[in-house]
Scaffold this active site. Structure first.
Site, PDB file in Angstrom:
ATOM      1  CB  SER A  67      19.216  79.496  19.545  1.00 36.55           C
ATOM      2  OG  SER A  67      19.039  80.893  19.708  1.00 36.55           O
ATOM      3  CD  GLU A 112      16.484  81.097   4.179  1.00 34.68           C
ATOM      4  OE1 GLU A 112      16.680  80.365   3.191  1.00 34.68           O
ATOM      5  OE2 GLU A 112      16.382  80.651   5.339  1.00 34.68           O
ATOM      6  CE  LYS A 138      18.836  79.878  12.084  1.00 33.99           C
ATOM      7  NZ  LYS A 138      17.421  79.622  11.720  1.00 33.99           N
TER       8      LYS A 138
END
Lengths: 274, 375
Positions: free
Chosen positions: B355, B88, B66
């Protein structure tokens, strides 16, 4: 009727020198029967046009009041066919008060654009506001509505600049809905002076009546808006009455209609006093 | 609409500006810790009978992919002169990355997070608060990621003049899906160079989990033209596709419009959006990035599903065999390694996008491991 019913209503009000009072309620809120009792009595309470909310699970342009209303309606079984049936029942009882459906794109897309336009026209609906369809993406919807003589009513906001206003005004019919605040429904109030200038601009570019909504919560505010716009839309304040009535175990229909009548009175007497 | 148009234009200018790209590259190298390693997972390879490589995005600063996107968007926000950031988050990985970027640049940060997710991702909530972000619980709807996104959009339209909305997934209105993909393609670009160096050829398959789909599209994108490289996305099927309690928009949804994107969507017959269900909060979104919808319809990528149970098993297996705690999100991709390995054969080269790291998931996973031999 469609577009012409909206035009006839605004022409009539203009002759009388009145601004329109436009209540918004969510179809099916809090249940089908109560929702019908509210809708049926709104014209007598002073409604000149009615915005009927198509409930949606994710109403991201609405504040908490309308989201609660939509959730109640969905929990009570509201669906698109049911909303259209409600509109049909209203139209059978009232031939003159325009009904504008207001909602989000996905349920309409799911129903099918042409099927929806056809069914809405057959139900006596006159126009549609789709808050999450920008003008750039609206041609298929506009085509479907035009084929059935329904008005596509667009939103303009304080962030809509000159260049954008021309895009917003393209293919818009009936009236333009000016969102008086940058934000969601039921939010803070905007400065009346600033709104007046923007309303004039929207009216000039579109050549249509301008309704002002979002952030109209009190009778004083409704009257103030009525002096500068062609119509005052009141939504969250009415939907909040349902929440309050349910919490107090009172009849939601009576509460909503009382509040609507007071707001209508304020709107209709605003210009005489102002 | 003017707000996304302004963003689109600002992003196009930034993208074409070598100074912007150089600045981003510098932060990715010195702050995020890129390039992330491509690691040959010998024991997973032995177990699944294929040559399995893990693209170690979990080793990035903040513990997931991210941060790649957050660094790009925070630099864009600064360039646009915005002074307040909103985001969010589902699992909290994006929220932590956003809060981190905001701490770095001294920008106030509000993170919208579903109340349900706040409960199941407590460590990340703590981290965001420590980083100075305000975490606003969202109680409406299903109180998960989609509702957090509704709330963030409401904030954005009300505060557009000073606020930048930092979306974490390849979802939402244009230009977000494209922009988030662009910032995540660093995963695929590095992978391509690394696997060519290590194996002397392109991989036979890439596999990654998909919620909104940002890590998968970032891994896939630089390989789209290489038609021999098979692409596998793995959706969360929760308690099973037949249970109806899943988050598999591509496998169990149909096209619809949500949050300004036209893509596959979990919805009922009337077009009301359904709640997604997954043990992994980061995959708990009823939609999917529109580019994945395109890849599915074009037949370029295949989308498999993994249940909660399969993800937990894969989490445990990876931890035991490789000494790596994967995020529950990534564990969905790990769960399908066997299936993909069976297709590529023992000489097949597979790259899995790992990830994120799984430390945040220990509370969610502990009850599931009770009573198992390896618990």
């Amino acid at each position: 009727m469609g577009v012409s019913r909206i035009e006839a209503r605004f022409a009539d009000l203009e002759r009388k020198g009145l601004a329109a009072f436009v209540p918004y309620v969510v179809a099916g809120d809090p249940d089908p029967d109560t929702s019908w009792r509210i809708l049926e009595a709104l014209p007598a309470a002073g409604a000149d046009l009615i915005e009927l909310g198509l409930p949606f699970s994710d109403p991201m342009a609405d504040g908490p009041a309308v989201q609660r209303g939509a959730s109640r309606a969905l929990a009570a079984g509201a669906d698109t066919a049911g909303v259209l049936a409600l509109a049909r029942r209203f139209r059978d009882a009232d031939a003159a008060t325009p009904i504008i459906l207001m909602g989000y794109y996905n349920p309409v897309l799911t129903f099918g654009l042409d099927a929806f336009a056809s069914a809405a026209a057959a139900a006596g609906v006159d126009g549609l506001i789709m808050v999450d369809v920008p003008p750039e993406e609206a041609d298929p919807l506009a085509d479907a509505l035009e084929a059935h003589d329904l008005a596509l009513i667009r939103l303009a906001t304080p962030t809509t600049d000159e260049a954008r206003m021309a895009i917003v005004a393209r293919r818009v019919r009936g009236f333009v809905y000016f969102v008086s605040v940058t934000g969601v429904t039921g939010g803070k109030e905007a400065d009346a002076g600033a709104i007046a200038a923007q309303v004039r601009r929207v009216r000039e570019v579109s050549g249509l009546p301008v309704a002002v909504g979002f952030g109209v919560r009190t009778s004083e505010r409704a009257a103030e808006v009525a002096r500068i716009a062609d119509a005052t839309v009141v939504g969250s304040a009415l939907v909040d009455e349902i929440s309050t009535a349910l919490a107090l175990n009172r009849d939601p229909a009576a509460k909503v209609l009382d509040r609507a009548a007071a707001m209508a009175q304020a709107v209709h007497s605003a210009r005489a006093r102002g | 609409m003017p707000l996304v148009l302004a963003l689109e234009q600002a992003y196009a200018e930034a993208k074409a500006d070598p100074a912007f790209q150089a600045q981003l590259e510098s932060y990715l190298t010195t702050y995020v810790g890129r390039p992330s390693p491509l690691y040959f997972a010998s024991r997973l390879s032995e177990h699944h009978r294929a040559r399995i490589w893990l693209k170690r995005e979990e080793l990035n600063h903040t513990g997931s992919h991210k941060i790649n996107n957050c660094m790009g968007q925070i630099l864009l926000a600064r360039r646009m002169g915005k002074t307040r950031i909103i985001a969010e988050t589902g699992a909290g990985q994006h929220g932590v990355a956003a809060a981190t970027a905001c701490a770095l640049f001294d920008l106030p940060c509000v993170v919208y997070m579903g109340a349900v997710d706040i409960e199941r991702q407590a460590p990340n909530v703590q981290r965001m608060k420590l980083l100075g972000a305000e975490v606003r619980p969202v109680e409406s709807g299903s109180a998960t990621l989609k509702d957090a996104m509704n709330e963030a959009l409401r904030d954005w339209v009300a505060n557009v003049s000073d606020t930048y909305y930092l979306i974490g997934s390849a979802a939402g209105p244009h230009p977000y899906p494209m922009m988030v993909r662009d910032f995540q393609t660093v995963i695929g670009r590095e992978t391509r160079a690394q696997i060519l160096e290590a194996e002397g050829r392109l991989p036979d398959a890439l596999i990654a989990c998909v919620g909104g789909g940002s890590n998968a599209i970032g891994l896939f994108h630089p390989f789209l033209a290489d038609e021999d490289v098979r692409l596998y996305g793995v959706e969360a099927s929760g308690e099973g596709m037949e249970s109806g309690r899943h988050a598999a928009a591509l496998n169990g949804g149909r096209p619809g419009v949500l949050h300004g994107a036209h893509s596959y969507l979990l919805q009922d017959r009337d077009g009301q959006v359904l709640e997604a269900h997954s043990i992994s909060a980061g995959l708990d979104y009823p939609g999917i990035g529109p580019e994945h919808a395109f890849l599915k319809d074009a037949g370029r990528a295949r989308y498999l599903t993994a249940t909660d149970e399969e993800a937990v098993d894969a989490f445990a297996l990876c931890t035991r065999l490789e000494g790596i705690l994967p995020a529950l999100e990534s564990a969905h991709a790990l769960a399908k390694l066997g299936e993909v390995a069976a297709e590529t054969g023992p000489e097949g080269v597979i790259v899995l996008g790992l990830s994120g790291r799984g430390d945040k998931d220990l509370a969610a996973i502990a009850p599931r491991l009770e009573g198992r031999s390896w618990a």
